[in-house]
Design a protein around this motif. Structure first.
Motif, PDB file in Angstrom:
ATOM      1  N   LEU A   1      66.830   0.690  13.461  1.00 32.24           N
ATOM      2  CA  LEU A   1      66.505   0.423  14.861  1.00 32.24           C
ATOM      3  C   LEU A   1      65.012   0.591  15.163  1.00 32.24           C
ATOM      4  N   GLU A   2      64.208   0.763  14.127  1.00 36.02           N
ATOM      5  CA  GLU A   2      62.794   1.066  14.330  1.00 36.02           C
ATOM      6  C   GLU A   2      62.076  -0.005  15.147  1.00 36.02           C
ATOM      7  N   ALA A   3      62.284  -1.269  14.834  1.00 40.00           N
ATOM      8  CA  ALA A   3      61.604  -2.342  15.559  1.00 40.00           C
ATOM      9  C   ALA A   3      62.031  -2.364  17.018  1.00 40.00           C
ATOM     10  N   ASP A   4      63.321  -2.187  17.276  1.00 39.82           N
ATOM     11  CA  ASP A   4      63.826  -2.186  18.648  1.00 39.82           C
ATOM     12  C   ASP A   4      63.277  -1.009  19.444  1.00 39.82           C
ATOM     13  N   VAL A   5      63.194   0.147  18.793  1.00 38.83           N
ATOM     14  CA  VAL A   5      62.674   1.335  19.467  1.00 38.83           C
ATOM     15  C   VAL A   5      61.199   1.146  19.802  1.00 38.83           C
ATOM     16  N   LYS A   6      60.436   0.626  18.879  1.00 42.48           N
ATOM     17  CA  LYS A   6      59.005   0.409  19.137  1.00 42.48           C
ATOM     18  C   LYS A   6      58.786  -0.603  20.261  1.00 42.48           C
ATOM     19  N   ALA A   7      59.649  -1.618  20.321  1.00 43.62           N
ATOM     20  CA  ALA A   7      59.540  -2.607  21.399  1.00 43.62           C
ATOM     21  C   ALA A   7      59.845  -1.958  22.747  1.00 43.62           C
ATOM     22  N   LYS A   8      60.818  -1.048  22.754  1.00 49.30           N
ATOM     23  CA  LYS A   8      61.172  -0.363  23.999  1.00 49.30           C
ATOM     24  C   LYS A   8      60.056   0.579  24.439  1.00 49.30           C
ATOM     25  N   ILE A   9      59.403   1.211  23.501  1.00 53.06           N
ATOM     26  CA  ILE A   9      58.265   2.093  23.815  1.00 53.06           C
ATOM     27  C   ILE A   9      57.170   1.302  24.530  1.00 53.06           C
ATOM     28  N   ILE A  10      56.894   0.102  24.029  1.00 50.21           N
ATOM     29  CA  ILE A  10      55.879  -0.753  24.652  1.00 50.21           C
ATOM     30  C   ILE A  10      56.334  -1.176  26.043  1.00 50.21           C
TER      31      ILE A  10
ATOM     32  N   ASN B   1      52.277   8.346  24.584  1.00 50.11           N
ATOM     33  CA  ASN B   1      53.074   9.574  24.666  1.00 50.11           C
ATOM     34  C   ASN B   1      54.040   9.751  23.499  1.00 50.11           C
ATOM     35  N   ILE B   2      54.277   8.699  22.745  1.00 50.91           N
ATOM     36  CA  ILE B   2      55.238   8.773  21.638  1.00 50.91           C
ATOM     37  C   ILE B   2      54.557   8.360  20.340  1.00 50.91           C
ATOM     38  N   ILE B   3      54.628   9.218  19.347  1.00 55.31           N
ATOM     39  CA  ILE B   3      54.040   8.960  18.031  1.00 55.31           C
ATOM     40  C   ILE B   3      55.178   8.757  17.034  1.00 55.31           C
ATOM     41  N   MET B   4      55.210   7.610  16.388  1.00 53.23           N
ATOM     42  CA  MET B   4      56.226   7.299  15.388  1.00 53.23           C
ATOM     43  C   MET B   4      55.628   7.519  14.002  1.00 53.23           C
ATOM     44  N   LEU B   5      56.048   8.558  13.323  1.00 58.73           N
ATOM     45  CA  LEU B   5      55.455   8.911  12.024  1.00 58.73           C
ATOM     46  C   LEU B   5      56.182   8.277  10.844  1.00 58.73           C
ATOM     47  N   GLY B   6      57.402   7.794  11.051  1.00 60.53           N
ATOM     48  CA  GLY B   6      58.164   7.280   9.928  1.00 60.53           C
ATOM     49  C   GLY B   6      58.692   8.411   9.053  1.00 60.53           C
ATOM     50  N   ALA B   7      59.155   8.057   7.861  1.00 54.10           N
ATOM     51  CA  ALA B   7      59.670   9.066   6.934  1.00 54.10           C
ATOM     52  C   ALA B   7      58.525   9.910   6.399  1.00 54.10           C
TER      53      ALA B   7
ATOM     54  N   THR C   1      69.797   7.454   1.338  1.00 60.84           N
ATOM     55  CA  THR C   1      68.682   7.121   2.213  1.00 60.84           C
ATOM     56  C   THR C   1      68.052   8.397   2.771  1.00 60.84           C
ATOM     57  N   GLY C   2      67.737   8.413   4.063  1.00 64.76           N
ATOM     58  CA  GLY C   2      66.999   9.541   4.632  1.00 64.76           C
ATOM     59  C   GLY C   2      67.832  10.476   5.469  1.00 64.76           C
ATOM     60  N   GLY C   3      69.118  10.533   5.225  1.00 62.33           N
ATOM     61  CA  GLY C   3      69.995  11.363   6.040  1.00 62.33           C
ATOM     62  C   GLY C   3      70.096  12.797   5.561  1.00 62.33           C
ATOM     63  N   GLY C   4      70.833  13.590   6.344  1.00 64.90           N
ATOM     64  CA  GLY C   4      71.003  15.000   6.027  1.00 64.90           C
ATOM     65  C   GLY C   4      71.816  15.244   4.769  1.00 64.90           C
TER      66      GLY C   4
ATOM     67  N   ARG D   1      67.060   9.891  11.712  1.00 65.05           N
ATOM     68  CA  ARG D   1      67.024   8.460  11.417  1.00 65.05           C
ATOM     69  C   ARG D   1      66.994   7.675  12.726  1.00 65.05           C
ATOM     70  N   LEU D   2      66.382   6.531  12.706  1.00 69.56           N
ATOM     71  CA  LEU D   2      66.403   5.634  13.864  1.00 69.56           C
ATOM     72  C   LEU D   2      67.674   4.800  13.772  1.00 69.56           C
TER      73      LEU D   2
END
Length: 375
Positions: free
Chosen positions: A233-242, A249-255, A11-14, A199-200
């Motif tokens: 956790l992307e959906a949960d994080v975006k809900a918390k941002i709202i 103040n927060i820009i989510m760019l994705g991968a 996936t998108g890890g180190g 990663r989220l």
């Protein structure tokens, strides 16, 4: 020489980025590289990047553990790998190591730790006892069965194999494309532009990050955070941002693939992880000229001159205080070029290639004799 790298998923890890960097720099005529993923396809799967490099990617089919072990053993016997390099997987890696040794004793195995001390095991006494028993058992099997016990840091090796890692312990630094990340401009002073590349996921502590930004914005609305990365956790994080009213103040760019360019546009890199071994993203950020603030679980080995560490126990408000202090100081921190160069992928690839060559010359590897135990 045929090498198989085993990962949990691609996936998108180190770890995955490290393998891509390694594949781009190792002599592919001398070392035939393949990769095995031991779990089902993930929604954030990056196996296509291996295919673009003509690297065969195998994936174990869904099913019982017994069926997956059998499938793995059949692959090992069919492909006749000289070396199997198990990347990370502190718990499940022992399954593929043990079953691989039983199926083909002559194959050499490297276990490569990429994880530091883990937290969040739980408060249940039974759960903690069970974890401790499993931890000690897997450490023992790694020490006994692995031909080489490696790690991206000494902390990672101690976590994976125990404090007495013995003569088989070998430090294998993570590697980055150093020239790709170097900032063409001078390192910037600390502005109010923060970036995190991660990663989220639970390990990266995303809700703690949001709490930090919330404290900063309450003091000055000009603070900005750019988050590069995707995860479950992307959906949960975006809900918390709202919920926190931080959409401006927060820009989510994705991968993204333009990580160096993103880093160059920011001055402070944030990484309050719950556990880490040696995050490759911190090395990239320092190479790009960013000042870095990370949790104190990150080892000192990751400090190339611009890394500050803080305990998570101090809370998000204290982290916000520290960030504001860095902003007000407007101080540049000189990079230790010798230490940074140790993470150059060309250096680390040469180290890995030398290890593979030494292992291949050890007695006991007889690929043509698969029907008998090889000593």
């Amino acid at each position: 020489m045929k090498i198989l790298h085993i990962v949990h998923a691609f996936t998108g890890g180190g770890i995955e980025q490290y393998l891509l960097n390694l594949a781009d720099n190792i002599d592919r005529k001398q070392y035939e590289i393949q990769v095995l993923g031991t779990c089902e396809r993930d929604v954030f799967d990056r196996a296509g990047e291996l295919e673009k490099r003509n690297i065969p990617f195998h994936r174990l089919k869904a099913g019982s553990l017994f069926r997956r072990i059998r499938e793995w053993q059949q692959l090992l016997l069919k492909e006749e790998y000289d070396i199997v390099h198990i990347q990370g997987m502190p718990n499940t890696g022992v399954i593929w190591l043990t079953s691989g040794k039983l199926a083909r004793p002559g194959t050499r195995f490297i276990v490569h730790s990429h994880m530091g001390i883990r937290k969040g095991i739980g408060n249940s006494l039974i759960r903690r006892i069970a974890y401790r028993i499993c931890y000690q058992a897997t450490n023992f099997l790694y020490r006994v069965l692995a031909d080489v016990r490696a790690g991206c840091s000494h902390d990672a090796m101690q976590f994976h194999y125990g404090k007495s890692i013995g003569t088989k312990g070998m430090l294998l630094n993570n590697g980055i494309n150093l020239q790709r990340f170097r900032n063409p401009r001078c390192p910037q002073l600390c502005t109010r532009d923060i970036i995190i590349v991660a990663r989220l996921a639970y390990q990266k502590n995303p809700f703690f990050v949001l709490d930090i930004i919330n404290h900063l914005v309450a003091r000055h609305p000009g603070w900005k955070l750019t988050w590069v990365g995707a995860g479950h956790l992307e959906a949960d994080v975006k809900a918390k941002i709202i919920e926190l009213n931080l959409e401006q103040n927060i820009i989510m760019l994705g991968a993204r693939k333009d990580i160096p360019e993103q880093l160059w546009q920011h001055s402070l890199f944030l990484l309050p992880s719950i556990h880490e071994a040696l995050p490759i993203s911190l090395i990239e950020a320092q190479a790009a000229g960013c000042l870095c603030l990370a949790a104190d679980c990150v080892p000192e080995a990751a400090n190339c001159g611009a890394l500050h560490r803080l305990s998570l126990s101090q809370g998000a408000e204290a982290w916000a205080d520290y960030i504001e202090q860095l902003h007000h100081e407007q101080k540049q921190y000189p990079i230790d070029e010798e230490k940074l160069n140790a993470y150059d992928i060309r250096t680390t690839t040469a180290q890995v290639a030398a290890l593979y060559s030494r292992m291949a010359k050890q007695p006991g590897i007889k690929p043509q004799k698969l029907s008998q135990s090889e000593n």
